[in-house]
Every structure is written in structure tokens, then in C-alpha cells.
Design a protein around this motif. Structure first.
Motif, mmCIF file in Angstrom:
data_model
loop_
_atom_site.group_PDB
_atom_site.id
_atom_site.type_symbol
_atom_site.label_atom_id
_atom_site.label_comp_id
_atom_site.label_asym_id
_atom_site.label_seq_id
_atom_site.Cartn_x
_atom_site.Cartn_y
_atom_site.Cartn_z
ATOM 1 N N ARG A 47 -33.963 -12.612 -11.474
ATOM 2 C CA ARG A 47 -34.591 -13.700 -10.513
ATOM 3 C C ARG A 47 -33.500 -14.120 -9.763
ATOM 4 N N SER A 48 -32.271 -14.073 -10.263
ATOM 5 C CA SER A 48 -31.043 -14.869 -9.696
ATOM 6 C C SER A 48 -30.072 -13.924 -9.006
ATOM 7 N N GLU A 62 -29.655 -20.536 -14.399
ATOM 8 C CA GLU A 62 -30.684 -19.547 -13.617
ATOM 9 C C GLU A 62 -29.975 -18.038 -14.237
ATOM 10 N N ASP A 66 -31.882 -15.270 -16.700
ATOM 11 C CA ASP A 66 -31.951 -13.923 -16.395
ATOM 12 C C ASP A 66 -31.394 -12.983 -17.651
#
Length: 307
Positions: A47-48, A62, A66
Motif C-alpha cells: 500500500r505504501s 506504513e 507493508d
């Protein structure tokens, strides 16, 4: 610590893509992902990967999330880094190494990723892979076929043989040396000193490479490794590509003079000229497996990094 090799890939497997350091070039990243898909792999992005937080691909938390999620995801068989830059050391002491230990899988990258290679190996025994990344290398239109072909070793457990057919090799100190192959980016290796992840070179074949460092800076880093006993403890040395490591000042030693000084001082077998690092082509190697270097034959034989 017991050496832990991850399982090989098969067509149809899913690989995870994360950016544990800086944000990747997204256009290059997509082309890199297309290459993996062309190998018959499915791709799941962290997602990052698309995030930015200054010079980082998202906050430490973040990027850490991941990393943890990819190791925990049973569907994901390998984790490929999008690019380097800076940032992996910021979260190294936040990683739950028990997650990595219980879920060993292929982990691939280089440059700033060197800190994670070192931490994973010394905390869990996991064999990892030093190789070109999707956004900074594989996705570029001029990437050499040999750089891309390095991923094929993840499907087949054959030993790697590096000879002068790949690049000219120069003997610095003659001899034969064996041991687990470790190392990576010189700046990152030096940054482990004095931390819980301090590089352990005892009986190891130490590989080094770097980019954009003047000879004076390389001198400082090699001197620090030397004074810390890390060069004396190693069994031998492999010198990879030192990209754009030229002096910007009128009075300077050359890069060769600096490197040769410390390798000769350590007096262990040493070869330089390996096309490994910030170069094109960039030959991929597993880290943490046994290897043998022979300066007379100018060869490096590296055990397979997968089961």
C-alpha cells in the motif's frame, strides 16, 4: 545461525512488491511489474508503494506494515523491492523478526536494502538476494538482458558461476577464499557499526559496492571497517561496481589506490571488477550462502540461494 533458504518460485506464484526506502519512479515500476508478469508471476503491490513522505515511500510505520504484511501473506512467495534510496535502517529495529523467521521467503533488492539483507541474515538466517530492482533498474528501457535474467535463478536451484565471460576481473591479493557471501552497499554496511545489526564478517566473503562517493569518502568508510576489525575477520573480498565514485577536488587519490590500500593491508584474497551494484548489466547474487573465490582462475562459485 542456521542458514534458511527460501523455496523456489513457480509460474503462477504471487510476488509482493514493496518500497521500504524511497519512492520509486512509478512509470519504471509498472514496466518492471510487467516484466515479472511476463515470467508467469502474479504481482501484489504494497500500500505504501505509491506514497511519499519527504524522501521516504510513506512513514516508517506504513513501510513497516507493508513489509510485515507481505511476509505474513501465505499467497506471496517472494518480496521484491521497488527501489532503494534511503530509509530501511529507520525501521530495522521495529521489524518483528519472528514474522520473518516463521515465514521465510525470497527477499530481493540492493543499495539501501543492504541494511535489511544484513538484519534478516543475522537475526533469522534467511538467505536473501542482491539484485536489480523494479523501479530503479528493471523498468528502465535500456536495462541489459543480463540484469533481467538474474530473476531466473529464483526458479532453478543451480549454482552461480561468475567468470571473466561476464566482466574482466582484477586480482588485488592472490589466493583462494571460501565462506558465506555477505555484504552489499559500502555506506550501508558501515552504518551498521555500533548497532545491534553490526555486520559480522568473521570467516565471510565480503562483497562491497557503492555509488556517488568520492575516493575520500570511500577511504573513510574502508578505514572505519578496517579499524573495527571487519576486514581482518573476513576470509576474502569481492569488489563490485563503484558508480560515479570519482573525485570532485583537484588533489585526490584514485578510487583504485584507496581500495587497493585497504585490501592489501587486510592481506586476504581479493578480486575486483564484478558487475554487481549500480551498473548495467547488474548481475544478481544470493547472500548468506557459501561461495568460493579463486583469484588464479578468476572465478566465483556461489551456492544456490533457494530450495
Amino acid at each position: 545461525m542456521k542458514v534458511v533458504k527460501p523455496n523456489r518460485l513457480q509460474k503462477g506464484d504471487t510476488v509482493g512488491v514493496i518500497a521500504p526506502a524511497s519512492p520509486p519512479n512509478l512509470e519504471n515500476l509498472e514496466r518492471g511489474i510487467e516484466y515479472l508478469q511476463g515470467l508467469g508471476l502474479k504481482v501484489k503491490k504494497g500500500r505504501s508503494v505509491n506514497e511519499t513522505y519527504g524522501y521516504l515511500a510513506g512513514t516508517d510505520q506504513e513501510r513497516l506494515d507493508d513489509l510485515h504484511e507481505m511476509f505474513l501473506d501465505k499467497e506471496v512467495k517472494a518480496i521484491i523491492c521497488a527501489c532503494g534510496g534511503y530509509g530501511t535502517a529507520r525501521m530495522a529495529d521495529m521489524i518483528d523478526y519472528e514474522i520473518v523467521r516463521k515465514n521465510p521467503k525470497i527477499f530481493w533488492g540492493y543499495s539501501d536494502i543492504t541494511f535489511l539483507h544484513t538484519a534478516f541474515r543475522q537475526e533469522t538466517g534467511l538467505v536473501t538476494f542482491h539484485g536489480p530492482m523494479l523501479g530503479s533498474d528493471i523498468g528502465k528501457e535500456d536495462t541489459h538482458a543480463l540484469s533481467r535474467d538474474g530473476f531466473l535463478q529464483l526458479f532453478d536451484s543451480e549454482a552461480l558461476s561468475y567468470t571473466e565471460q561476464l566482466s574482466p576481473l582484477e586480482v588485488v591479493v592472490a589466493g583462494t577464499a571460501s565462506g558465506p557471501l555477505i555484504g552489499g552497499n559500502l555506506s550501508l554496511l558501515v552504518s551498521t557499526l555500533g548497532t545491534k545489526f553490526e555486520i559480522d564478517t568473521k570467516g565471510k566473503l565480503l562483497f562491497i559496492e557503492d555509488i556517488n562517493e568520492e575516493p575520500r569518502s570511500v577511504d573513510r568508510m574502508l578505514n572505519q571497517l578496517y579499524m573495527a576489525g571487519k576486514l581482518d575477520e573476513a576470509s576474502g573480498f569481492l569488489v563490485g561496481d563503484f558508480c560515479d565514485c570519482t573525485s570532485k577536488r583537484e588533489l585526490s587519490l584514485t578510487l583504485d589506490e584507496v581500495i587497493n590500500h585497504y585490501l592489501e593491508r587486510a592481506n586476504k584474497p581479493a578480486l575486483k571488477g564484478f558487475q554487481i551494484g549500480h551498473c548495467n548489466p547488474h548481475i544478481s547474487i544470493p547472500l548468506g550462502v557459501n561461495a568460493t573465490m579463486n583469484t588464479m582462475e578468476k572465478t566465483l562459485i556461489v551456492e544456490s540461494g533457494i530450495l
